[in-house]
Design a protein around this motif. Structure first.
Motif, PDB file in Angstrom:
ATOM      1  N   TYR A  45       0.862  -1.182   0.000  1.00  0.00           N
ATOM      2  CA  TYR A  45       0.000   0.000   0.000  1.00  0.00           C
ATOM      3  C   TYR A  45       0.897   1.231   0.000  1.00  0.00           C
ATOM      4  N   HIS A  64     -10.079  -4.197  -0.067  1.00  0.00           N
ATOM      5  CA  HIS A  64      -9.573  -2.979   0.582  1.00  0.00           C
ATOM      6  C   HIS A  64      -8.527  -2.310  -0.305  1.00  0.00           C
ATOM      7  N   GLY A  72      -8.119  -0.395  10.275  1.00  0.00           N
ATOM      8  CA  GLY A  72      -7.443  -1.650   9.987  1.00  0.00           C
ATOM      9  C   GLY A  72      -6.090  -1.770  10.668  1.00  0.00           C
TER      10      GLY A  72
HETATM   11  N1  SME Z   1      -6.227  -6.894   6.838  1.00  0.00           N
HETATM   12  C1  SME Z   1      -5.859  -5.561   6.532  1.00  0.00           C
HETATM   13  C2  SME Z   1      -6.586  -5.067   5.310  1.00  0.00           C
HETATM   14  C3  SME Z   1      -5.916  -5.409   4.041  1.00  0.00           C
HETATM   15  S1  SME Z   1      -6.115  -7.036   3.537  1.00  0.00           S
HETATM   16  O1  SME Z   1      -5.434  -7.899   4.488  1.00  0.00           O
HETATM   17  C4  SME Z   1      -5.367  -7.202   2.078  1.00  0.00           C
HETATM   18  C5  SME Z   1      -6.105  -4.640   7.716  1.00  0.00           C
HETATM   19  O2  SME Z   1      -6.750  -5.028   8.690  1.00  0.00           O
HETATM   20  O3  SME Z   1      -5.661  -3.504   7.662  1.00  0.00           O
END
Ligand code: SME
Length: 151
Positions: A45, A64, A72
């Motif tokens: 990201y 997401h 998150g």
């Molecule tokens: N689990 C992540 C969100 C992204 S997905 O794993 C690709 C989080 O709690 O920030």
């Protein structure tokens, strides 16, 4: 993790050799996914404004694609500017579900000094899959990516 110093050296050399930043990010993601069997989902990201925007990834399509900084485990790692390891994602109220099979997660910020550029996010289908070797490997890769991103 086996061959962890070799993974660092190989990924470091490959990332340095890629001609542009996007291909360097993609190469890092694909090498991590290919080399470490526990890494079920591997993605990067990048911080844009106050959102983490999904870049290259390997694994299932993630719902997401843009995560606000406050949300998150991804948002927490970027806010705290520190690696977060979660042994059991279902026991962590911050967790944003990506796949029902995911059991554990590691998120490693990509930092330029004190500035967050993005992060490496890895999910595993195995509970408590991530330890100190993963942290060291991924922090080394993040440091190399930071050099490419800030150049
Ligand atoms: N689990 C992540 C969100 C992204 S997905 O794993 C690709 C989080 O709690 O920030």
């Amino acid at each position: 993790m086996e061959n962890f110093t070799e993974h660092i050296a190989s990924i470091d050399a490959a990332v340095a050799a890629e001609p542009d930043v996007q291909s360097a990010l993609d190469r890092a993601v694909s090498m991590l996914k290919a080399r470490v069997p526990d890494y079920t989902w591997v993605g990067i990201y990048l911080l844009q404004g106050d959102e983490l925007v999904l870049g290259p990834y390997r694994g299932k399509t993630s719902p997401h694609t843009a995560i606000p900084l406050g949300r998150g485990i991804c948002g927490a790692a970027a806010t705290e500017k520190a690696t977060i390891i979660v042994d059991d994602v279902n026991a962590d109220p911050r967790y944003l579900a990506c796949s029902l099979e995911t059991k554990s997660e590691i998120v490693v910020p990509i930092m330029d000094g004190d500035r967050v550029l993005g992060e490496i996010d890895i999910d595993s289908d195995r509970p408590a899959a991530f330890g100190n070797a993963d942290r060291q490997l991924l922090e080394a890769v993040a440091a190399r990516l930071a050099r490419r991103l800030s150049a």
